[in-house]
Design a protein around this motif. Sequence first.
Motif, short mmCIF file in Angstrom:
data_model
loop_
_atom_site.label_atom_id
_atom_site.label_comp_id
_atom_site.label_asym_id
_atom_site.label_seq_id
_atom_site.Cartn_x
_atom_site.Cartn_y
_atom_site.Cartn_z
N LEU A 43 -0.77 5.73 -11.72
CA LEU A 43 -1.87 6.71 -11.71
C LEU A 43 -1.77 7.56 -10.45
CD1 LEU A 43 -4.90 4.44 -12.71
CD2 LEU A 43 -3.88 6.23 -14.12
N SER A 44 -2.13 8.81 -10.58
CA SER A 44 -2.24 9.67 -9.40
C SER A 44 -3.45 9.23 -8.59
CB SER A 44 -2.41 11.13 -9.82
OG SER A 44 -3.68 11.31 -10.43
N PHE A 45 -3.50 9.67 -7.36
CA PHE A 45 -4.64 9.35 -6.50
C PHE A 45 -5.94 9.80 -7.17
CE2 PHE A 45 -7.68 10.09 -3.12
CZ PHE A 45 -7.49 8.99 -2.28
N ARG A 46 -5.93 11.02 -7.70
CA ARG A 46 -7.13 11.56 -8.34
C ARG A 46 -7.55 10.74 -9.56
NH1 ARG A 46 -7.48 17.82 -9.50
NH2 ARG A 46 -7.64 17.67 -7.26
N ASP A 47 -6.58 10.37 -10.41
CA ASP A 47 -6.89 9.57 -11.60
C ASP A 47 -7.38 8.18 -11.21
OD1 ASP A 47 -6.23 11.63 -13.33
OD2 ASP A 47 -4.16 10.93 -13.60
N LEU A 48 -6.77 7.61 -10.19
CA LEU A 48 -7.19 6.29 -9.73
C LEU A 48 -8.61 6.35 -9.18
CD1 LEU A 48 -6.44 3.34 -9.30
CD2 LEU A 48 -5.31 4.01 -7.18
N VAL A 73 1.75 -2.51 -4.18
CA VAL A 73 1.65 -1.16 -4.74
C VAL A 73 2.64 -0.27 -4.00
CG1 VAL A 73 0.11 0.86 -4.89
CG2 VAL A 73 -0.77 -1.40 -5.43
N GLU A 74 3.19 0.69 -4.74
CA GLU A 74 4.08 1.67 -4.12
C GLU A 74 3.72 3.06 -4.63
OE1 GLU A 74 8.07 0.61 -5.20
OE2 GLU A 74 7.65 0.71 -7.33
N LEU A 75 4.07 4.05 -3.83
CA LEU A 75 3.87 5.45 -4.20
C LEU A 75 5.21 5.98 -4.66
CD1 LEU A 75 2.16 8.01 -4.38
CD2 LEU A 75 2.66 8.40 -1.96
N VAL A 76 5.24 6.47 -5.88
CA VAL A 76 6.48 7.00 -6.46
C VAL A 76 6.31 8.50 -6.64
CG1 VAL A 76 8.04 6.90 -8.43
CG2 VAL A 76 6.91 4.82 -7.63
N GLU A 77 7.21 9.25 -6.07
CA GLU A 77 7.17 10.72 -6.16
C GLU A 77 7.07 11.15 -7.62
OE1 GLU A 77 6.88 14.37 -4.51
OE2 GLU A 77 7.26 12.60 -3.31
N GLY A 78 6.07 11.94 -7.92
CA GLY A 78 5.90 12.47 -9.26
C GLY A 78 5.21 11.56 -10.24
N ALA A 79 5.09 10.28 -9.90
CA ALA A 79 4.45 9.32 -10.82
C ALA A 79 3.11 8.82 -10.30
CB ALA A 79 5.37 8.13 -11.08
N THR A 84 4.24 -2.77 -7.77
CA THR A 84 5.60 -3.23 -7.56
C THR A 84 5.82 -4.44 -8.47
OG1 THR A 84 4.88 -4.74 -5.84
CG2 THR A 84 5.58 -2.51 -5.13
N ILE A 85 6.99 -5.00 -8.46
CA ILE A 85 7.23 -6.20 -9.28
C ILE A 85 6.28 -7.33 -8.87
CG2 ILE A 85 8.91 -8.00 -9.85
CD1 ILE A 85 11.00 -5.73 -10.03
N PRO A 86 6.13 -7.64 -7.57
CA PRO A 86 5.13 -8.67 -7.22
C PRO A 86 3.72 -8.25 -7.64
CG PRO A 86 6.60 -8.28 -5.36
CD PRO A 86 6.91 -7.23 -6.38
N GLY A 87 3.41 -6.97 -7.56
CA GLY A 87 2.11 -6.47 -8.00
C GLY A 87 1.92 -6.66 -9.50
N GLN A 88 2.99 -6.44 -10.27
CA GLN A 88 2.92 -6.66 -11.71
C GLN A 88 2.71 -8.14 -12.03
OE1 GLN A 88 6.45 -4.94 -13.48
NE2 GLN A 88 6.10 -3.00 -12.43
N GLU A 89 3.35 -9.00 -11.26
CA GLU A 89 3.17 -10.44 -11.46
C GLU A 89 1.71 -10.82 -11.18
OE1 GLU A 89 6.11 -12.05 -8.82
OE2 GLU A 89 7.75 -11.64 -10.22
N LEU A 90 1.15 -10.26 -10.12
CA LEU A 90 -0.26 -10.51 -9.82
C LEU A 90 -1.14 -9.90 -10.91
CD1 LEU A 90 -2.47 -11.60 -8.01
CD2 LEU A 90 -2.26 -9.52 -6.61
#
Length: 107
Positions: A43-48, A73-79, A84-90
């Motif tokens: 999600l973008s900052f605004r959408d989040l 959590v990570e910030l991905v340019e354009g996305a 992150t993978i550990p975040g997905q596991e959580l």
Amino acid sequence: MVSKAINQPVCGSDSGRPIMVLLDALGQRWTLRILWELTPGPLSFRDLRERCDQLSPTVLNSRLKLLREMELVELVEGAGYRLTIPGQELGAKLLDLHHWAEHWAKD
């Protein structure tokens, strides 16, 4: 950040055991909600911010900084922001809690 916080006192624990460090971070207001909202995808900052009931940009930035330092959590340019993978596991564990809560609420 996590490696520095491990074995260091955190709110509610002098031991700094990994579970206590995690619970301290997740116990901060809005942290779980942000993780929950990112579970389906980036999600973008605004959408989040919208999904989190327009929480203040300052608080959202603060929590995202914490989650990025914890490498959840990570910030991905354009996305935007994503787990992150550990975040997905959580996030999968949060889904388990969600299913448990739904069942519990029916009882």
